[in-house]
Design a protein around this motif. Structure first.
Motif, PDB file in Angstrom:
ATOM      1  N   GLY A   1       0.826  -1.212   0.000  1.00 59.77           N
ATOM      2  CA  GLY A   1       0.000   0.000   0.000  1.00 59.77           C
ATOM      3  C   GLY A   1       0.857   1.257   0.000  1.00 59.77           C
ATOM      4  N   PHE A   2       0.204   2.377   0.186  1.00 53.87           N
ATOM      5  CA  PHE A   2       0.863   3.684   0.132  1.00 53.87           C
ATOM      6  C   PHE A   2       1.927   3.828   1.236  1.00 53.87           C
ATOM      7  N   VAL A   3       1.530   3.781   2.494  1.00 45.66           N
ATOM      8  CA  VAL A   3       2.491   3.951   3.600  1.00 45.66           C
ATOM      9  C   VAL A   3       3.440   2.761   3.651  1.00 45.66           C
ATOM     10  N   GLY A   4       2.889   1.534   3.501  1.00 45.30           N
ATOM     11  CA  GLY A   4       3.686   0.308   3.643  1.00 45.30           C
ATOM     12  C   GLY A   4       4.811   0.208   2.631  1.00 45.30           C
TER      13      GLY A   4
ATOM     14  N   VAL B   1       3.406  -8.795   3.273  1.00 45.23           N
ATOM     15  CA  VAL B   1       2.199  -9.610   3.177  1.00 45.23           C
ATOM     16  C   VAL B   1       1.046  -8.688   2.822  1.00 45.23           C
ATOM     17  N   ASP B   2       0.359  -8.987   1.719  1.00 42.31           N
ATOM     18  CA  ASP B   2      -0.710  -8.092   1.278  1.00 42.31           C
ATOM     19  C   ASP B   2      -1.730  -8.908   0.475  1.00 42.31           C
ATOM     20  N   ASN B   3      -2.998  -8.519   0.584  1.00 46.56           N
ATOM     21  CA  ASN B   3      -4.011  -9.208  -0.232  1.00 46.56           C
ATOM     22  C   ASN B   3      -4.404  -8.379  -1.455  1.00 46.56           C
ATOM     23  N   PHE B   4      -3.699  -7.266  -1.653  1.00 52.26           N
ATOM     24  CA  PHE B   4      -3.888  -6.396  -2.825  1.00 52.26           C
ATOM     25  C   PHE B   4      -5.302  -5.842  -2.952  1.00 52.26           C
ATOM     26  N   PHE B   5      -5.962  -5.639  -1.817  1.00 52.09           N
ATOM     27  CA  PHE B   5      -7.290  -5.008  -1.866  1.00 52.09           C
ATOM     28  C   PHE B   5      -7.157  -3.577  -2.379  1.00 52.09           C
ATOM     29  N   THR B   6      -6.307  -2.780  -1.751  1.00 52.45           N
ATOM     30  CA  THR B   6      -6.037  -1.422  -2.240  1.00 52.45           C
ATOM     31  C   THR B   6      -4.576  -1.253  -2.633  1.00 52.45           C
ATOM     32  N   GLY B   7      -3.730  -2.183  -2.243  1.00 52.23           N
ATOM     33  CA  GLY B   7      -2.302  -2.103  -2.555  1.00 52.23           C
ATOM     34  C   GLY B   7      -2.030  -2.645  -3.935  1.00 52.23           C
ATOM     35  N   ARG B   8      -0.836  -2.348  -4.449  1.00 48.41           N
ATOM     36  CA  ARG B   8      -0.472  -2.807  -5.785  1.00 48.41           C
ATOM     37  C   ARG B   8       0.952  -3.320  -5.823  1.00 48.41           C
TER      38      ARG B   8
ATOM     39  N   HIS C   1      -1.369 -12.739   0.733  1.00 47.62           N
ATOM     40  CA  HIS C   1      -2.010 -13.403   1.871  1.00 47.62           C
ATOM     41  C   HIS C   1      -2.944 -12.429   2.559  1.00 47.62           C
ATOM     42  N   ASP C   2      -4.063 -12.934   3.035  1.00 49.53           N
ATOM     43  CA  ASP C   2      -5.032 -12.122   3.763  1.00 49.53           C
ATOM     44  C   ASP C   2      -4.799 -12.326   5.263  1.00 49.53           C
ATOM     45  N   VAL C   3      -4.582 -11.233   5.998  1.00 48.42           N
ATOM     46  CA  VAL C   3      -4.222 -11.374   7.421  1.00 48.42           C
ATOM     47  C   VAL C   3      -5.368 -11.921   8.272  1.00 48.42           C
TER      48      VAL C   3
ATOM     49  N   HIS D   1       2.382  -3.794  11.421  1.00 45.16           N
ATOM     50  CA  HIS D   1       1.058  -4.276  11.020  1.00 45.16           C
ATOM     51  C   HIS D   1       0.221  -3.110  10.468  1.00 45.16           C
ATOM     52  N   LEU D   2       0.207  -3.021   9.123  1.00 50.60           N
ATOM     53  CA  LEU D   2      -0.480  -1.919   8.452  1.00 50.60           C
ATOM     54  C   LEU D   2      -1.690  -2.380   7.652  1.00 50.60           C
ATOM     55  N   ALA D   3      -1.889  -3.693   7.527  1.00 53.64           N
ATOM     56  CA  ALA D   3      -2.948  -4.167   6.635  1.00 53.64           C
ATOM     57  C   ALA D   3      -4.316  -3.691   7.110  1.00 53.64           C
TER      58      ALA D   3
ATOM     59  N   CYS E   1     -16.944   0.781  11.502  1.00 50.38           N
ATOM     60  CA  CYS E   1     -16.192  -0.441  11.191  1.00 50.38           C
ATOM     61  C   CYS E   1     -14.696  -0.177  11.279  1.00 50.38           C
ATOM     62  N   TYR E   2     -14.297   1.007  10.884  1.00 45.90           N
ATOM     63  CA  TYR E   2     -12.871   1.364  10.895  1.00 45.90           C
ATOM     64  C   TYR E   2     -12.468   1.908  12.276  1.00 45.90           C
ATOM     65  N   ASP E   3     -13.232   2.906  12.768  1.00 47.54           N
ATOM     66  CA  ASP E   3     -12.881   3.555  14.040  1.00 47.54           C
ATOM     67  C   ASP E   3     -12.849   2.537  15.183  1.00 47.54           C
TER      68      ASP E   3
ATOM     69  N   GLY F   1     -12.895  -0.753  14.829  1.00 46.47           N
ATOM     70  CA  GLY F   1     -11.961  -1.819  14.483  1.00 46.47           C
ATOM     71  C   GLY F   1     -10.551  -1.469  14.954  1.00 46.47           C
ATOM     72  N   LYS F   2     -10.145  -0.222  14.711  1.00 47.27           N
ATOM     73  CA  LYS F   2      -8.799   0.202  15.134  1.00 47.27           C
ATOM     74  C   LYS F   2      -8.739   0.345  16.658  1.00 47.27           C
ATOM     75  N   ARG F   3      -9.840   0.765  17.288  1.00 50.97           N
ATOM     76  CA  ARG F   3      -9.834   0.891  18.751  1.00 50.97           C
ATOM     77  C   ARG F   3      -9.629  -0.487  19.385  1.00 50.97           C
TER      78      ARG F   3
ATOM     79  N   ASN G   1      -4.357  11.955   8.785  1.00 49.75           N
ATOM     80  CA  ASN G   1      -4.507  11.977   7.322  1.00 49.75           C
ATOM     81  C   ASN G   1      -3.194  12.344   6.600  1.00 49.75           C
ATOM     82  N   THR G   2      -2.655  11.396   5.850  1.00 49.07           N
ATOM     83  CA  THR G   2      -1.335  11.529   5.223  1.00 49.07           C
ATOM     84  C   THR G   2      -1.467  11.394   3.709  1.00 49.07           C
ATOM     85  N   PHE G   3      -0.614  12.113   2.980  1.00 48.67           N
ATOM     86  CA  PHE G   3      -0.685  11.955   1.530  1.00 48.67           C
ATOM     87  C   PHE G   3       0.721  11.890   0.945  1.00 48.67           C
TER      88      PHE G   3
ATOM     89  N   GLY H   1     -10.227   8.395  -2.653  1.00 50.39           N
ATOM     90  CA  GLY H   1     -11.442   9.079  -2.212  1.00 50.39           C
ATOM     91  C   GLY H   1     -11.204  10.066  -1.088  1.00 50.39           C
ATOM     92  N   ARG H   2      -9.933  10.207  -0.641  1.00 52.44           N
ATOM     93  CA  ARG H   2      -9.686  11.193   0.419  1.00 52.44           C
ATOM     94  C   ARG H   2      -9.467  12.567  -0.175  1.00 52.44           C
ATOM     95  N   VAL H   3      -9.435  13.545   0.748  1.00 53.06           N
ATOM     96  CA  VAL H   3      -9.504  14.923   0.294  1.00 53.06           C
ATOM     97  C   VAL H   3      -8.348  15.306  -0.636  1.00 53.06           C
TER      98      VAL H   3
HETATM   99  P1  NAD Z   1      -3.427   1.599   1.637  1.00 51.35           P
HETATM  100  O1  NAD Z   1      -4.822   1.238   1.314  1.00 51.35           O
HETATM  101  O2  NAD Z   1      -2.578   2.178   0.580  1.00 51.35           O
HETATM  102  O3  NAD Z   1      -2.658   0.341   2.253  1.00 51.35           O
HETATM  103  C1  NAD Z   1      -3.265  -0.663   3.004  1.00 51.35           C
HETATM  104  C2  NAD Z   1      -2.718  -1.999   2.505  1.00 51.35           C
HETATM  105  O4  NAD Z   1      -3.294  -3.072   3.282  1.00 51.35           O
HETATM  106  C3  NAD Z   1      -3.062  -2.252   1.047  1.00 51.35           C
HETATM  107  O5  NAD Z   1      -1.901  -2.651   0.370  1.00 51.35           O
HETATM  108  C4  NAD Z   1      -4.094  -3.354   1.122  1.00 51.35           C
HETATM  109  O6  NAD Z   1      -4.119  -4.153  -0.026  1.00 51.35           O
HETATM  110  C5  NAD Z   1      -3.674  -4.101   2.371  1.00 51.35           C
HETATM  111  N1  NAD Z   1      -4.747  -4.878   3.011  1.00 51.35           N
HETATM  112  C6  NAD Z   1      -6.000  -4.475   3.314  1.00 51.35           C
HETATM  113  N2  NAD Z   1      -6.681  -5.466   3.895  1.00 51.35           N
HETATM  114  C7  NAD Z   1      -5.842  -6.530   3.979  1.00 51.35           C
HETATM  115  C8  NAD Z   1      -5.965  -7.850   4.464  1.00 51.35           C
HETATM  116  N3  NAD Z   1      -7.115  -8.300   4.992  1.00 51.35           N
HETATM  117  N4  NAD Z   1      -4.891  -8.691   4.381  1.00 51.35           N
HETATM  118  C9  NAD Z   1      -3.726  -8.252   3.827  1.00 51.35           C
HETATM  119  N5  NAD Z   1      -3.555  -7.010   3.346  1.00 51.35           N
HETATM  120  C10 NAD Z   1      -4.598  -6.160   3.418  1.00 51.35           C
HETATM  121  O7  NAD Z   1      -3.522   2.577   2.876  1.00 51.35           O
HETATM  122  P2  NAD Z   1      -2.381   3.380   3.652  1.00 51.35           P
HETATM  123  O8  NAD Z   1      -2.780   4.790   3.596  1.00 51.35           O
HETATM  124  O9  NAD Z   1      -1.036   2.978   3.209  1.00 51.35           O
HETATM  125  O10 NAD Z   1      -2.618   2.860   5.150  1.00 51.35           O
HETATM  126  C11 NAD Z   1      -1.741   1.944   5.799  1.00 51.35           C
HETATM  127  C12 NAD Z   1      -2.125   1.817   7.272  1.00 51.35           C
HETATM  128  O11 NAD Z   1      -2.011   3.091   7.913  1.00 51.35           O
HETATM  129  C13 NAD Z   1      -3.575   1.351   7.487  1.00 51.35           C
HETATM  130  O12 NAD Z   1      -3.607   0.458   8.605  1.00 51.35           O
HETATM  131  C14 NAD Z   1      -4.304   2.615   7.813  1.00 51.35           C
HETATM  132  O13 NAD Z   1      -5.433   2.349   8.624  1.00 51.35           O
HETATM  133  C15 NAD Z   1      -3.240   3.406   8.562  1.00 51.35           C
HETATM  134  N6  NAD Z   1      -3.486   4.865   8.458  1.00 51.35           N
HETATM  135  C16 NAD Z   1      -3.279   5.542   7.286  1.00 51.35           C
HETATM  136  C17 NAD Z   1      -3.556   6.895   7.239  1.00 51.35           C
HETATM  137  C18 NAD Z   1      -3.338   7.686   5.985  1.00 51.35           C
HETATM  138  O14 NAD Z   1      -3.657   8.862   5.983  1.00 51.35           O
HETATM  139  N7  NAD Z   1      -2.808   7.144   4.930  1.00 51.35           N
HETATM  140  C19 NAD Z   1      -4.055   7.560   8.359  1.00 51.35           C
HETATM  141  C20 NAD Z   1      -4.283   6.828   9.526  1.00 51.35           C
HETATM  142  C21 NAD Z   1      -3.967   5.487   9.575  1.00 51.35           C
END
Ligand code: NAD
Ligand code: UDP
Ligand code: UDP
Length: 325
Positions: A37-40, A57-64, A82-84, A97-99, A169-171, A173-175, A199-201, A210-212
């Motif tokens: 993903g972006f941060v990972g 480890v990534d399931n490529f839902f939003t990552g590439r 792999h799906d975590v 752990h960023l998935a 689901c997110y708020d 879930g993370k808590r 919020n990071t870009f 879909g973020r700002v």
């Molecule tokens: P992102 O969508 O680019 O990356 C998330 C990655 O997790 C993707 O590669 C996606 O394919 C993978 N993923 C999702 N579900 C999975 C699963 N079940 N099994 C394996 N892989 C899975 O998003 P990001 O912005 O890089 O965010 C990374 C982490 O940082 C996330 O946990 C997010 O909640 C947290 N975060 C990000 C921001 C931000 O502004 N970018 C802000 C707060 C927290």
């Protein structure tokens, strides 16, 4: 044998970004979930260049794959599809752990999956950390504060979350992921760290995230109206737990105007109704992170936006040339 090794190393150094040499004692085996993903993927770059062995480890839902493709084939790198939510048995020293889906449209797309990823997925990674004695860092979020009643937000504030709203689901879930980390620490002695990211870009951010920032840049580049939701929050970029973010505050409208001028775009600004449960104001109090970690944001806002704009322009060009699907 030594000559052959030198040949191998010089071959590697031509094909891949430069990697520091670490002795076996200093070299860690590091798992990054969500590493495509972006941060990972940026974290992958940093840890690879520091000379560690990185397993993504990534399931490529939003990552590439494209975000980490420059490491594929490197002897220190491994990419596992792999799906975590499913258990994972590997041997590692550290876990980042960023998935998790991260943007509101992505995490609301399948709220049950978002909950499973953040609860069962985090439980699995803590179970793994416990078995192998690894330290685990959880990428948490400013969203654990919900629509905060305390401003700016610091590590001591407990938050104000609607447990059944569209963002829950997110708020929540993370808590609960944070709760699990501290339970495994207290009960099982697992070393944990929690970073509440705001919020990071930047580059490699998904264009349709879909973020700002991604919306405004894409809209400005394509000459479409910049969609400002009103009343829109005061916006903060990018802390423990630790709070990691930029304490500069801007309104969304200021942001829209700034992005429009940096892109030199003729787009209009369009006002849309407010989204449900949208936090009105967010700003991290980063004093603790600065004091304890020496951390503070280093990239000025306009520089960060310009880099992201450049990345998005290139992506659009590639898309136009049909280079990516
Ligand atoms: P992102 O969508 O680019 O990356 C998330 C990655 O997790 C993707 O590669 C996606 O394919 C993978 N993923 C999702 N579900 C999975 C699963 N079940 N099994 C394996 N892989 C899975 O998003 P990001 O912005 O890089 O965010 C990374 C982490 O940082 C996330 O946990 C997010 O909640 C947290 N975060 C990000 C921001 C931000 O502004 N970018 C802000 C707060 C927290
Ligand atoms: N787990 C995993 N990899 C491991 C060890 C555990 O994925 O290397 C998962 C395991 O499937 C379990 C979860 O982590 O569901 C929690 O593990 P723990 O040992 O705490 O619980 P238990 O297995 O005793 O229920
Ligand atoms: N926002 C906006 N227009 C958009 C996307 C977002 O005005 O096209 C606003 C949104 O209502 C919120 C802020 O920008 O007040 C940040 O929202 P975003 O979706 O970027 O991420 P969040 O911080 O909520 O995860």
């Amino acid at each position: 044998k030594i000559e052959q090794r030198i040949d191998e190393v010089s071959l590697l150094s031509q094909k891949y970004p430069p990697v520091k040499f670490l002795s076996e004692k200093d070299r860690k085996r590091i798992l990054i979930t969500g590493g495509a993903g972006f941060v990972g993927s940026h974290l992958t770059d940093k840890l690879m260049m520091d000379g560690h062995e990185v397993t993504v480890v990534d399931n490529f839902f939003t990552g590439r794959k494209r975000n980490v493709e420059h490491w594929i084939g490197h002897e220190n790198f491994e990419l596992i599809n792999h799906d975590v939510v499913e258990p994972l048995y590997i041997e590692v020293d550290q876990i980042y752990h960023l998935a998790s889906p991260a943007s509101p449209p992505n995490y609301m797309y399948n709220p049950i999956k978002t909950l499973k990823t953040n609860t069962i997925g985090t439980l699995n990674m803590l179970g793994l950390a416990k078995r192998v004695g690894a330290r685990l860092l959880l990428a948490s979020t400013s969203e654990v504060y919900g629509d905060p009643e305390v401003h700016p937000q610091n590590e001591e504030y407990w938050g104000h979350v609607n447990p059944i709203g569209p963002r829950a689901c997110y708020d929540e879930g993370k808590r609960v992921a944070e709760t699990m980390c501290y339970a495994y620490m207290k009960q099982e002695g697992v070393e944990v760290r929690v970073a509440r990211i705001f919020n990071t870009f930047g580059s490699r951010m998904h264009m349709n995230d879909g973020r700002v920032v991604s919306n405004f840049i894409l809209q400005a580049l394509q000459g479409e109206p910049l969609t400002v939701r009103v009343p829109s929050r005061l916006f903060i970029l990018c802390p423990f737990p630790h709070l990691l973010g930029n304490p500069e505050e801007h309104t969304i409208l200021e942001f829209a105007r700034l992005i429009k001028s940096l892109v030199v775009s003729r787009s209009q600004i369009q006002f849309l109704p407010e989204a449900q449960d949208d936090p009105q104001r967010r700003r991290p109090d980063i004093r603790k992170a600065k004091m304890m970690l020496g951390w503070e944001p280093v990239v000025p806002l306009e520089e960060g936006l310009n880099k992201t704009i450049q990345y998005f322009s290139r992506e659009l060009e590639h898309q136009a040339n049909n280079q990516y699907i």
